[in-house]
Design an enzyme around this catalytic site. Structure first.
Site, PDB file in Angstrom:
ATOM      1  N   LYS A   1     -10.267  -5.011  10.464  1.00 38.87           N
ATOM      2  CA  LYS A   1     -11.322  -4.324   9.718  1.00 38.87           C
ATOM      3  C   LYS A   1     -12.615  -4.176  10.514  1.00 38.87           C
ATOM      4  O   LYS A   1     -13.266  -3.131  10.469  1.00 38.87           O
ATOM      5  CB  LYS A   1     -11.589  -5.040   8.391  1.00 38.87           C
ATOM      6  CG  LYS A   1     -10.455  -4.894   7.380  1.00 38.87           C
ATOM      7  CD  LYS A   1     -10.812  -5.554   6.061  1.00 38.87           C
ATOM      8  CE  LYS A   1      -9.704  -5.397   5.044  1.00 38.87           C
ATOM      9  NZ  LYS A   1     -10.071  -5.979   3.729  1.00 38.87           N
TER      10      LYS A   1
ATOM     11  N   THR B   1     -18.144 -24.381   5.641  1.00 38.21           N
ATOM     12  CA  THR B   1     -19.207 -24.362   6.651  1.00 38.21           C
ATOM     13  C   THR B   1     -20.455 -23.820   5.971  1.00 38.21           C
ATOM     14  O   THR B   1     -20.613 -22.607   5.799  1.00 38.21           O
ATOM     15  CB  THR B   1     -18.817 -23.477   7.850  1.00 38.21           C
ATOM     16  OG1 THR B   1     -17.546 -23.904   8.351  1.00 38.21           O
ATOM     17  CG2 THR B   1     -19.859 -23.571   8.952  1.00 38.21           C
TER      18      THR B   1
ATOM     19  N   SER C   1       0.802  -1.225   0.000  1.00 42.48           N
ATOM     20  CA  SER C   1       0.000   0.000   0.000  1.00 42.48           C
ATOM     21  C   SER C   1       0.838   1.280   0.000  1.00 42.48           C
ATOM     22  O   SER C   1       0.502   2.228  -0.727  1.00 42.48           O
ATOM     23  CB  SER C   1      -0.973  -0.005   1.176  1.00 42.48           C
ATOM     24  OG  SER C   1      -1.955  -1.006   1.015  1.00 42.48           O
TER      25      SER C   1
ATOM     26  N   GLY D   1     -16.547 -15.522   4.156  1.00 43.79           N
ATOM     27  CA  GLY D   1     -15.982 -14.705   5.219  1.00 43.79           C
ATOM     28  C   GLY D   1     -16.091 -13.222   4.938  1.00 43.79           C
ATOM     29  O   GLY D   1     -16.906 -12.774   4.127  1.00 43.79           O
ATOM     30  N   GLY D   2     -15.238 -12.458   5.599  1.00 46.56           N
ATOM     31  CA  GLY D   2     -15.299 -11.010   5.503  1.00 46.56           C
ATOM     32  C   GLY D   2     -15.029 -10.470   4.116  1.00 46.56           C
ATOM     33  O   GLY D   2     -15.643  -9.479   3.701  1.00 46.56           O
TER      34      GLY D   2
END
Length: 276
Positions: free
Chosen positions: A66, A152, A17, A129-130
């Site tokens: 996050k 899952t 970044s 997930g996220g």
């Protein structure tokens, strides 16, 4: 005086970044300082508040912070609220913190760059997930027909239910996916590649599919992309373009100008030793 930015994560030494945002700033001769900051897993909130108190203008947030950054914000975007996670914070003029999640916009922008964002196409996302949560809203608003599949299964079901009002989305278990017709686009949003793993799929699902792995690696050699090449897939891409595009939307939020990504992406590929 240069405006102050940083990316916070743990680990963080690998982050590209700072390099990306300096390239963005050079496009319009802007003066910024952008650092990589190691977040403390216990005292992260205190660190972040102090960073803004010391005069920072904005931050990017990466794993594992996050969700915690989202909870710290005073106001947030709809995409951030739905994801329950923030990858970008901006200090407003009144001192409040505004949170956004640019992952979804960045992902869809990269699909558009590749000419892979086609309305009404069938899209399989592996993982619930996220990362998946962060990209679902813009994908559904772009009229993608999304199927979620996760190790899952109940997590995929719950995610599909949460986003059902925004578009065409369903959850299918990995055991049932073998009966599904081919997809137009298959997206790996799992973190299995970090341990060298991947989810193997029936070969027929790849018959006419493009494949996108949200992880990235030198020469696009992620475990999942190495696997799909053995299945005869010729259209594939790693997540470096998503990284650059989500960074561009963060930069726009802070600086008011959307930078160009193509040359930055080429420079990153070259730095990583990419050989066509």
């Amino acid at each position: 005086m240069a405006r102050q930015y940083a990316v916070w994560g743990n680990p963080i030494a690998h982050s590209k970044s700072p390099y990306i945002h300096q390239l963005f700033a050079q496009q319009s001769n802007r003066r910024i300082e952008y650092a990589a900051k190691l977040g403390d897993k216990i005292a992260f909130e205190k660190q972040l508040v102090q960073f803004f108190t010391d005069g920072a203008n904005g931050v990017n947030i990466t794993s594992p912070f996050k969700a915690r950054a989202f909870r710290l914000a005073d106001v947030c975007s709809e995409s951030c609220l739905l994801a329950g996670a923030a990858n970008t914070l901006k200090r407003l003029d009144d001192g409040r913190l505004f949170a956004d999640n640019t992952d979804g916009k960045g992902f869809c922008a990269d699909l558009a760059r590749l000419e892979w964002l086609i309305p009404e196409q069938r899209v399989l996302i592996l993982g619930a997930g996220g990362v998946t949560k962060g990209v679902l809203l813009p994908l559904l608003l772009a009229k993608q027909k999304v199927t979620l599949s996760n190790r899952t299964h109940i997590k995929a079901v719950e995610l599909a239910q949460q986003f059902a009002k925004y578009g065409d989305i369903q959850a299918v278990s990995l055991s049932e996916i073998v009966q599904h017709p081919p997809f137009d686009l298959i997206i790996n949003a799992t973190s299995l590649g970090l341990q060298g793993g991947y989810i193997a799929l029936p070969n027929h699902l790849f018959e006419k599919s493009a494949v996108y792995d949200m992880e990235y690696a030198s020469n696009m050699c992620t475990p999942f992309l190495n696997y799909v090449r053995t299945q005869g897939v010729t259209r594939y891409q790693d997540g470096l373009g998503m990284l650059v595009n989500q960074a561009a939307f963060s930069f726009q939020l802070w600086e008011g100008e959307l930078p160009k990504v193509e040359n930055v992406l080429k420079q990153l590929r070259a730095e990583m030793g990419y050989v066509k």
